[in-house]
Design a protein around this motif. Structure first.
Motif, PDB file in Angstrom:
ATOM      1  N   LEU A   1      -0.466 -17.931 -37.169  1.00  0.00           N
ATOM      2  CA  LEU A   1       0.271 -18.866 -36.319  1.00  0.00           C
ATOM      3  C   LEU A   1      -0.539 -19.208 -35.062  1.00  0.00           C
ATOM      4  O   LEU A   1      -0.587 -20.371 -34.635  1.00  0.00           O
ATOM      5  N   LEU A   2      -1.192 -18.197 -34.458  1.00  0.00           N
ATOM      6  CA  LEU A   2      -2.060 -18.472 -33.314  1.00  0.00           C
ATOM      7  C   LEU A   2      -3.251 -19.329 -33.719  1.00  0.00           C
ATOM      8  O   LEU A   2      -3.732 -20.159 -32.935  1.00  0.00           O
ATOM      9  N   ALA A   3      -3.717 -19.128 -34.940  1.00  0.00           N
ATOM     10  CA  ALA A   3      -4.858 -19.904 -35.426  1.00  0.00           C
ATOM     11  C   ALA A   3      -4.519 -21.389 -35.527  1.00  0.00           C
ATOM     12  O   ALA A   3      -5.417 -22.238 -35.446  1.00  0.00           O
ATOM     13  N   GLU A   4      -3.236 -21.724 -35.704  1.00  0.00           N
ATOM     14  CA  GLU A   4      -2.841 -23.128 -35.740  1.00  0.00           C
ATOM     15  C   GLU A   4      -3.173 -23.816 -34.422  1.00  0.00           C
ATOM     16  O   GLU A   4      -3.510 -25.004 -34.393  1.00  0.00           O
ATOM     17  N   ILE A   5      -3.061 -23.073 -33.324  1.00  0.00           N
ATOM     18  CA  ILE A   5      -3.452 -23.631 -32.030  1.00  0.00           C
ATOM     19  C   ILE A   5      -4.955 -23.905 -32.029  1.00  0.00           C
ATOM     20  O   ILE A   5      -5.419 -24.916 -31.474  1.00  0.00           O
ATOM     21  N   GLY A   6      -5.728 -23.017 -32.667  1.00  0.00           N
ATOM     22  CA  GLY A   6      -7.168 -23.242 -32.787  1.00  0.00           C
ATOM     23  C   GLY A   6      -7.485 -24.514 -33.536  1.00  0.00           C
ATOM     24  O   GLY A   6      -8.374 -25.281 -33.151  1.00  0.00           O
ATOM     25  N   VAL A   7      -6.741 -24.787 -34.623  1.00  0.00           N
ATOM     26  CA  VAL A   7      -6.935 -26.017 -35.388  1.00  0.00           C
ATOM     27  C   VAL A   7      -6.630 -27.227 -34.509  1.00  0.00           C
ATOM     28  O   VAL A   7      -7.386 -28.211 -34.480  1.00  0.00           O
ATOM     29  N   ALA A   8      -5.499 -27.157 -33.783  1.00  0.00           N
ATOM     30  CA  ALA A   8      -5.117 -28.277 -32.917  1.00  0.00           C
ATOM     31  C   ALA A   8      -6.164 -28.521 -31.837  1.00  0.00           C
ATOM     32  O   ALA A   8      -6.531 -29.675 -31.556  1.00  0.00           O
ATOM     33  N   LEU A   9      -6.698 -27.452 -31.238  1.00  0.00           N
ATOM     34  CA  LEU A   9      -7.698 -27.616 -30.185  1.00  0.00           C
ATOM     35  C   LEU A   9      -9.025 -28.117 -30.749  1.00  0.00           C
ATOM     36  O   LEU A   9      -9.751 -28.863 -30.084  1.00  0.00           O
ATOM     37  N   LEU A  10      -9.357 -27.700 -31.983  1.00  0.00           N
ATOM     38  CA  LEU A  10     -10.558 -28.235 -32.623  1.00  0.00           C
ATOM     39  C   LEU A  10     -10.462 -29.743 -32.779  1.00  0.00           C
ATOM     40  O   LEU A  10     -11.397 -30.488 -32.467  1.00  0.00           O
ATOM     41  N   LEU A  11      -9.305 -30.219 -33.259  1.00  0.00           N
ATOM     42  CA  LEU A  11      -9.125 -31.652 -33.451  1.00  0.00           C
ATOM     43  C   LEU A  11      -8.939 -32.376 -32.115  1.00  0.00           C
ATOM     44  O   LEU A  11      -9.330 -33.540 -31.974  1.00  0.00           O
ATOM     45  N   PHE A  12      -8.352 -31.712 -31.136  1.00  0.00           N
ATOM     46  CA  PHE A  12      -8.229 -32.302 -29.798  1.00  0.00           C
ATOM     47  C   PHE A  12      -9.613 -32.544 -29.202  1.00  0.00           C
ATOM     48  O   PHE A  12      -9.901 -33.627 -28.659  1.00  0.00           O
TER      49      PHE A  12
ATOM     50  N   VAL B   1     -11.861 -27.993 -21.848  1.00  0.00           N
ATOM     51  CA  VAL B   1     -11.115 -27.519 -23.015  1.00  0.00           C
ATOM     52  C   VAL B   1     -12.013 -26.770 -24.004  1.00  0.00           C
ATOM     53  O   VAL B   1     -11.510 -26.009 -24.833  1.00  0.00           O
ATOM     54  N   ILE B   2     -13.322 -26.944 -23.914  1.00  0.00           N
ATOM     55  CA  ILE B   2     -14.230 -26.312 -24.876  1.00  0.00           C
ATOM     56  C   ILE B   2     -14.111 -24.781 -24.879  1.00  0.00           C
ATOM     57  O   ILE B   2     -14.027 -24.169 -25.944  1.00  0.00           O
ATOM     58  N   PRO B   3     -14.097 -24.089 -23.699  1.00  0.00           N
ATOM     59  CA  PRO B   3     -13.945 -22.619 -23.763  1.00  0.00           C
ATOM     60  C   PRO B   3     -12.642 -22.198 -24.440  1.00  0.00           C
ATOM     61  O   PRO B   3     -12.627 -21.244 -25.225  1.00  0.00           O
ATOM     62  N   LEU B   4     -11.555 -22.903 -24.137  1.00  0.00           N
ATOM     63  CA  LEU B   4     -10.270 -22.585 -24.754  1.00  0.00           C
ATOM     64  C   LEU B   4     -10.319 -22.848 -26.254  1.00  0.00           C
ATOM     65  O   LEU B   4      -9.811 -22.060 -27.065  1.00  0.00           O
ATOM     66  N   ARG B   5     -10.961 -23.955 -26.626  1.00  0.00           N
ATOM     67  CA  ARG B   5     -11.110 -24.278 -28.047  1.00  0.00           C
ATOM     68  C   ARG B   5     -11.899 -23.201 -28.766  1.00  0.00           C
ATOM     69  O   ARG B   5     -11.556 -22.805 -29.887  1.00  0.00           O
ATOM     70  N   ASP B   6     -12.969 -22.715 -28.120  1.00  0.00           N
ATOM     71  CA  ASP B   6     -13.813 -21.706 -28.763  1.00  0.00           C
ATOM     72  C   ASP B   6     -13.061 -20.394 -28.971  1.00  0.00           C
ATOM     73  O   ASP B   6     -13.231 -19.733 -29.999  1.00  0.00           O
ATOM     74  N   VAL B   7     -12.214 -20.010 -28.001  1.00  0.00           N
ATOM     75  CA  VAL B   7     -11.460 -18.759 -28.129  1.00  0.00           C
ATOM     76  C   VAL B   7     -10.455 -18.849 -29.273  1.00  0.00           C
ATOM     77  O   VAL B   7     -10.390 -17.980 -30.155  1.00  0.00           O
ATOM     78  N   PHE B   8      -9.651 -19.919 -29.285  1.00  0.00           N
ATOM     79  CA  PHE B   8      -8.665 -20.064 -30.353  1.00  0.00           C
ATOM     80  C   PHE B   8      -9.337 -20.420 -31.679  1.00  0.00           C
ATOM     81  O   PHE B   8      -8.828 -20.069 -32.748  1.00  0.00           O
ATOM     82  N   GLY B   9     -10.481 -21.113 -31.604  1.00  0.00           N
ATOM     83  CA  GLY B   9     -11.245 -21.368 -32.826  1.00  0.00           C
ATOM     84  C   GLY B   9     -11.747 -20.083 -33.446  1.00  0.00           C
ATOM     85  O   GLY B   9     -11.799 -19.933 -34.678  1.00  0.00           O
ATOM     86  N   LEU B  10     -12.102 -19.117 -32.585  1.00  0.00           N
ATOM     87  CA  LEU B  10     -12.492 -17.785 -33.059  1.00  0.00           C
ATOM     88  C   LEU B  10     -11.365 -17.171 -33.886  1.00  0.00           C
ATOM     89  O   LEU B  10     -11.607 -16.612 -34.964  1.00  0.00           O
ATOM     90  N   LEU B  11     -10.124 -17.271 -33.382  1.00  0.00           N
ATOM     91  CA  LEU B  11      -8.983 -16.739 -34.130  1.00  0.00           C
ATOM     92  C   LEU B  11      -8.826 -17.451 -35.467  1.00  0.00           C
ATOM     93  O   LEU B  11      -8.520 -16.822 -36.483  1.00  0.00           O
ATOM     94  N   PHE B  12      -9.067 -18.767 -35.460  1.00  0.00           N
ATOM     95  CA  PHE B  12      -8.909 -19.519 -36.704  1.00  0.00           C
ATOM     96  C   PHE B  12      -9.935 -19.082 -37.745  1.00  0.00           C
ATOM     97  O   PHE B  12      -9.592 -18.772 -38.893  1.00  0.00           O
ATOM     98  N   PHE B  13     -11.213 -19.070 -37.375  1.00  0.00           N
ATOM     99  CA  PHE B  13     -12.251 -18.736 -38.355  1.00  0.00           C
ATOM    100  C   PHE B  13     -12.157 -17.273 -38.792  1.00  0.00           C
ATOM    101  O   PHE B  13     -12.479 -16.949 -39.940  1.00  0.00           O
TER     102      PHE B  13
END
Length: 657
Positions: A56-67, A262-274
């Motif tokens: 569920l947290l990884a979904e935020i990573g997906v959204a931030l990747l596309l953002f 937003v890039i640092p935040l994206r990278d942190v949540f992207g980490l959770l996604f991958f």
């Protein structure tokens, strides 16, 4: 600790995986996926307990990747290669989907599973390709521009694919759903255009006016995730809304600042996604299907590579471009993981197909740098002598560059230096890797080479062998060291000036042959000190003595054995102690009607008169018989106390014995 413990485990495992990937010169996402495998439910040992919560947290990573993708998206980047990108890429996606469908049917999969597999392998990896191009030093060639243009359109294609593919389970019932989704998307886009052009710019202007970096970052994140959640409530994809929000923001005055925040935040949540992607990979499944995986990898590499080769060739690109595209874009990309997660969550694909796709993606990513590096030798088989593609250059003089200054870096410092050199009519060229800065330099008319200055091909394009001076403006010492090392391999005698943030970095750069190193923070602190002491009425000579002593103390360990630098420093110190001052004579001045010889100015004050400005006419080095007149503007040079003595003489103030 519950989910908090799981997050700690994931972050620590991702750090280890990232370090391993960096050591092996692989993209960090491969290390994150490996970390997910190790802490996943199939490998034993330390295991994440609440896998569903992490997803569920990884979904935020997906959204931030596309953002972030929306923030980076620009039609200007597609303009030079718009035909092959906007027309060729959709054809490539359809052909690759047909290839994936054929593979699936060959292995006896159901129709929907085969179509899903085709969609999953149709996307290439932007992260891996960009990393590979940068490592090879060919970012900025025609081949790289074609590949990046096609990758951008592929990344955009993920949005409609996330909407369309889940409807394959019920094609007849899915058509109305697709129609309704299309209408909702149109209404949502119209609403977002209104909000994005009227409300969001006004809101961002107000927030930016408060000068709070924290509040600005929070506002950007809230807009991206808030709009995404709004689209979810509207019945559309959460990630689709985040992408549209990013695209709307990219057109505002705050797009680039928003992206950097937003890039640092994206990278942190992207980490959770991958990492969560890797947690679903079952190593036992890989071992049980090893031959199937190897066959599919081989077919994908050959088939997808041939598709890219054929499409770029059909759109008129010749020489090395089709070969580079075929050997660079064959891999399965990171957005395939996003699409696969949608398939799993909607029960459109099985866990086995997910594991198979993930395995194929990881293997093809790992093979990308190796196969892409074969472009040059394979092309050389066709040509008797392989030559590198010309890099993208802008505003280079027709007669070329000679005795010029090379600026490695087009950021704030590089642009300021370029402006100064342009005013002084000194030839120069900027080397810049950031596409946005390159476009900005192009608009300003700066001569620019698009590429990485640490690669010989890029330095050759900048005419480094004919240059007179190299200024490395990047604040990263490792990058400066790599550039200096590469430059000295081409032209050892070239003078280099770089910047550093510590004495250790200065030492490293000096050992690399950098002629002079500047510490911006140190020089700024000295200027602060000088201004403060001036305000406290300390004599100018004492201030200068103090700042020179501090500067010598910092730089002396670095240039201890360099007699040339010591001589230059001593000359600079002597020059700083001599100041030029202009004194206007009033009607009551005792100098009026008197000559320089009569007033014995040199003996009485120690200062030297170097010029007199009278009625707009300048007389330099006046003779001893020169007679002063009312309203003369006298140029006097000397030490601060000598200038003060002349000022007192000119104004008729008595001097102490």
């Amino acid at each position: 600790m519950g989910i908090a413990a799981d997050i700690v485990i994931i972050v620590l495992a991702a750090l280890v995986g990232g370090l391993v990937a960096q050591k092996l010169k692989q993209p960090l996402i491969l290390g994150y996926i490996l970390a997910g495998v190790l802490v996943g439910p199939y490998t034993g040992g330390i295991t994440v307990a609440n896998t569903h919560d992490i997803e569920l947290l990884a979904e935020i990573g997906v959204a931030l990747l596309l953002f972030a993708l929306g923030l980076e998206f620009s039609l200007k980047e597609l303009k030079p290669v718009r035909k092959v990108a906007l027309i060729g890429t959709p054809i490539q996606i359809l052909l690759t989907m047909a290839l994936g469908y054929a593979i699936g049917r060959f292995f006896g999969w159901e129709r929907d599973a085969a179509l899903w597999f085709g969609g999953l392998i149709s996307l290439s990896s932007t992260m891996v390709v960009l990393k590979t191009l940068m490592n090879q030093g060919i970012l900025g060639t025609l081949s790289s521009r074609v590949m990046i243009g096609m990758l951008i359109v592929q990344d955009l294609a993920i949005v409609p694919m996330m909407i369309i593919l889940p409807q394959l389970k019920d094609p007849q019932g899915g058509l109305p759903i697709l129609g309704i989704a299309a209408v909702k998307a149109a209404i949502f886009l119209a609403l977002m255009i209104f909000v994005g052009t009227r409300i969001i710019p006004w809101l961002m202007k107000r927030i930016a006016g408060w000068n709070s970096r924290e509040l600005f970052t929070l506002a950007i994140t809230a807009i991206g995730l808030g709009v995404g959640y709004g689209t979810y409530l509207f019945g559309l994809s959460f990630a689709f809304g985040a992408f549209v929000a990013g695209m709307i923001l990219s057109e505002s005055d705050y797009g680039h600042q928003a992206l950097s925040d937003v890039i640092p935040l994206r990278d942190v949540f992207g980490l959770l996604f991958f990492t969560s992607v890797g947690m679903l990979l079952d190593p036992a499944f890989l071992l049980a299907h090893i031959w199937q995986v190897l066959i599919i990898v081989a077919v994908v590499i050959v088939g997808k590579g041939m598709i890219f080769f054929g499409i770029t060739r059909a759109f008129g690109y010749v020489n090395v471009v089709p070969l580079a595209a075929g050997l660079g874009l064959f891999q399965v990309g990171e957005f395939s993981f996003v699409l696969a997660r949608v398939g799993v969550s909607t029960d459109s694909i099985s866990a086995d197909l997910y594991s198979l796709t993930l395995t194929v993606a990881v293997v093809t990513m790992v093979l990308t740098p190796l196969l892409s590096s074969l472009t040059a030798p394979l092309y050389a088989l066709r040509k008797s002598r392989f030559k590198h593609e010309p890099l993208q250059t802008m505003n280079i003089p027709d007669e070329g560059l000679r005795d010029h200054v090379v600026l490695a870096g087009g950021g704030r410092v590089g642009r300021y230096l370029a402006n100064v050199l342009q005013r002084l009519d000194i030839p120069y060229v900027i080397i810049e890797l950031n596409h946005w800065r390159v476009e900005q330099a192009k608009r300003d008319g700066f001569p620019t080479v698009f590429g990485d200055a640490s690669h010989a091909v890029v330095l050759e394009a900048a005419g480094i062998d004919r240059a007179k001076l190299l200024l490395i403006t990047t604040p990263v010492a490792v990058t400066s060291s790599a550039i200096a090392s590469q430059v000295h391999a081409v032209k050892p005698s070239l003078r280099i000036i770089a910047r550093a943030s510590s004495i250790e970095e200065m030492q490293i750069l000096h050992e690399e042959g950098v002629y002079q190193v500047v510490q911006p923070e140190f020089e700024a602190s000295l200027e602060f000190t000088r201004q403060a002491l001036l305000y406290l009425d300390m004599p100018i000579s004492k201030i200068q003595w103090f700042t020179d002593a501090v500067r010598r103390e910092l730089y002396s360990p670095l240039y201890q054995g360099d007699l040339g630098y010591q001589a230059v420093t001593q000359l600079q110190d002597a020059t700083r102690l001599l100041e030029l001052s202009w004194v206007a004579l009033s009607q009551q001045s005792p100098l009026i009607g008197q000559t320089i010889k009569d007033m014995e100015i040199r003996r009485r004050t120690g200062a030297s008169i170097v010029g007199v400005l009278r009625q707009g006419q300048m007389q330099t080095n006046p003779s001893p018989g020169f007679c002063f007149s009312d309203n003369d503007l006298i140029g006097v040079m000397g030490e601060p106390n000598q200038l003060t003595a002349f000022q007192d003489l000119a104004e008729g103030r008595p001097r102490p014995a």
